[in-house]
Motif scaffolding. Structure first.
Motif, short mmCIF file in Angstrom:
data_model
loop_
_atom_site.label_atom_id
_atom_site.label_comp_id
_atom_site.label_asym_id
_atom_site.label_seq_id
_atom_site.Cartn_x
_atom_site.Cartn_y
_atom_site.Cartn_z
N ASP A 178 -8.23 -7.02 27.78
CA ASP A 178 -8.18 -5.60 28.13
C ASP A 178 -7.14 -4.86 27.27
N GLY A 179 -7.56 -3.73 26.73
CA GLY A 179 -6.64 -2.89 25.95
C GLY A 179 -6.51 -3.27 24.49
N SER A 180 -7.28 -4.25 24.06
CA SER A 180 -7.15 -4.69 22.66
C SER A 180 -7.96 -3.79 21.72
N ASP A 185 -9.11 -20.66 23.96
CA ASP A 185 -8.07 -20.93 24.96
C ASP A 185 -8.57 -20.58 26.36
N ALA A 186 -8.36 -21.47 27.32
CA ALA A 186 -8.87 -21.29 28.68
C ALA A 186 -8.25 -20.08 29.37
N ASP A 187 -6.94 -19.88 29.20
CA ASP A 187 -6.29 -18.73 29.83
C ASP A 187 -6.80 -17.42 29.26
N VAL A 188 -7.04 -17.41 27.96
CA VAL A 188 -7.58 -16.20 27.31
C VAL A 188 -8.98 -15.90 27.83
N GLN A 189 -9.81 -16.93 27.88
CA GLN A 189 -11.18 -16.75 28.37
C GLN A 189 -11.20 -16.22 29.80
N ALA A 190 -10.29 -16.72 30.63
CA ALA A 190 -10.24 -16.30 32.02
C ALA A 190 -9.82 -14.85 32.18
N ALA A 191 -9.13 -14.33 31.17
CA ALA A 191 -8.64 -12.95 31.25
C ALA A 191 -9.59 -11.95 30.60
N PHE A 192 -10.69 -12.43 30.06
CA PHE A 192 -11.63 -11.53 29.37
C PHE A 192 -12.24 -10.49 30.33
N VAL A 193 -12.43 -9.30 29.79
CA VAL A 193 -13.16 -8.24 30.49
C VAL A 193 -14.28 -7.78 29.55
N GLN A 194 -15.24 -7.09 30.13
CA GLN A 194 -16.34 -6.57 29.32
C GLN A 194 -16.29 -5.06 29.18
#
Length: 305
Positions: free
Chosen positions: A226-228, A296-305
């Motif tokens: 988010d926000g990238s 990375d698992a933590d990155v994937q878990a934080a993904f938004v669409q």
């Protein structure tokens, strides 16, 4: 009769006087013309001699100017950039530089040559990056006017002119050397810095960190942090992709704040982004690759669409 003779004598006298006058006028005209011709010839000779002297002086000045510049071969420039024995500085316009550059070279443009706004940034660049006593090898288009212009600017900025060399033949000559010019930036001699996926996710929402996603448009749309910000560097070796990265860096990113970069796996695309941002004036110590990228698992878990 006498009258007649007198009249004839007078006429004869008058005719002789007129004839003498004509002859005198002709002689005067001829003398004047001769003098004018001699003057013109002298002036022409003087003019020719002056032009010859000016030409000789001009050639002498060019020879003297050329003698003031030092040269290095294209091959030596490539080697110096690789081993870090000299600063290799490319001064061409971005559009030419991005089409092919010496790996590990620096970039600070002096083209177009009549653009005075480029002088001050080059002087500042020299103070920050070149003022360490190392030799400086300049790459321009053909090893002539651009390098000469840059030499003058660097010298005025306080760089010892004995340290400044022109790469002979410039980029034109480098193009003839196998492998001298490249668009691959992933093998640069940069100390790559990394941030873990966990720490990256923890920084989301912070005003002190900027996030940059360099994956392709479709993949980004399927899930991102988010926000990238996003720029497509999937084809990371193409001039088009690198130019898009450069434009985003100069227009949308703040060089004073850290940038966390997300790519597919934390490798080529992210490294290319850092190399381009370095050219855009960013400090590489402020640029971080998210380890393992989108894997990375933590990155994937934080993904938004």
């Amino acid at each position: 009769m006498k009258k007649t003779i007198v009249s004839l004598g007078a006429a004869l006298t008058l005719s002789m006087a007129v004839l003498a006058g004509c002859q005198s006028g002709t002689e005067e005209t001829t003398a004047a013309e001769t003098t004018a011709a001699e003057t013109t010839a002298a002036e022409t000779e003087e003019s020719t001699e002056a032009e010859a002297e000016e030409s000789e002086e001009s050639q002498a000045e060019e020879t003297e100017a050329a003698a003031e510049y030092q040269y290095v071969s294209p091959e030596d420039a490539v080697q110096a950039a690789q081993d870090g024995s000299a600063h290799v500085l490319d001064v061409r316009e971005w559009s030419a530089y991005v089409e092919g550059r010496v790996a590990n070279s620096l970039w600070c443009p002096i083209f177009p040559l009549d653009d005075e706004s480029l002088v001050e940034p080059m002087a500042a660049f020299a103070e920050t990056n070149l003022n360490d006593g190392q030799d400086i090898y300049l790459i321009c288009v053909s090893g002539q006017k651009g390098a000469q212009r840059a030499t003058g600017v660097l010298t005025d900025a306080g760089i010892d002119p004995s340290l400044i060399y022109t790469v002979e033949g410039g980029a034109t000559a480098l193009a003839e050397v196998d492998g001298a010019l490249t668009t691959n930036r992933a093998e640069e001699n940069i100390e790559w810095q990394y941030v873990s996926g966990t720490d990256a996710v923890a920084a989301l929402g912070s005003d002190e960190v900027q996030f940059l996603d360099v994956r392709d448009d479709e993949t980004y749309a399927a899930g991102h942090l988010d926000g990238s910000l996003q720029v497509n560097l999937q084809d990371f070796e193409t001039p088009e992709a690198q130019t898009a990265m450069y434009t985003l860096a100069t227009e949308e990113l703040d060089p004073s704040k850290p940038v966390y970069i997300l790519c597919y796996s934390g490798n080529n695309c992210a490294k290319t982004a850092i190399s381009v941002m370095k050219d855009a004036g960013f400090d590489v110590s402020n640029l971080f690759i998210i380890e393992n990228g989108a894997k990375d698992a933590d990155v994937q878990a934080a993904f938004v669409q």
